[in-house]
Motif scaffolding. Structure first.
Motif: not given
Length: 140
Positions: A24-25, A40-45, A50-52, A95-96
């Motif tokens: 969500p935003l 909020e980022t996670g592995e799916a991003h 391995g970077l956003i 990372a946020r």
């Protein structure tokens, strides 16, 4: 890092579409009236390194630009005509990312908007966009 919660001033946005898929935003209004949008980022991003993924970062910048342009246009629909994104650093899952945008100039139905995406104090990307204010009911 403070959590993205309403008691910290953050409110979830129902952006729908693409942003719902990566969100969500969240949004927060500073004391000076400027809105900050967060993801909020996670592995799916992440990308294969391995970077956003740059598409996630550019998508967040585009959404912040569109929301600021929409507000500046009196909540008239706006569409992105062109956007240039410069990646200045990388971010890792967890990372946020926070984005802020500002209208630089308006000329008729066109708006020129700048944005920055940051992780804390580090600038991850800078973007510039041309936005078009559209008529209600469709059409450009």
């Amino acid at each position: 890092m403070t959590e993205l919660r309403e008691e910290n001033g953050w409110k979830p946005l129902n952006a729908g579409g693409f942003m719902a898929g990566i969100g969500p935003l969240y949004a927060r209004r500073r004391d000076d009236g400027v809105f900050t949008y967060a993801l909020e980022t996670g592995e799916a991003h992440a990308n294969a390194l391995g970077l956003i993924h740059g598409g996630v970062i550019a998508g967040l910048a585009d959404q912040a630009i569109a929301l600021v342009a929409w507000q500046a246009a009196g909540r008239a629909p706006v569409v992105t005509v062109e956007m240039s994104t410069r990646f200045t650093d990388s971010a890792r899952p967890g990372a946020r990312l926070e984005a802020e945008a500002a209208v630089r100039q308006t000329s008729g139905s066109m708006m020129f908007v700048d944005a920055a995406v940051r992780e804390g104090e580090r600038t991850v990307a800078l973007a510039t966009a041309v936005m078009k204010i559209t008529r209600k009911g469709g059409g450009r």
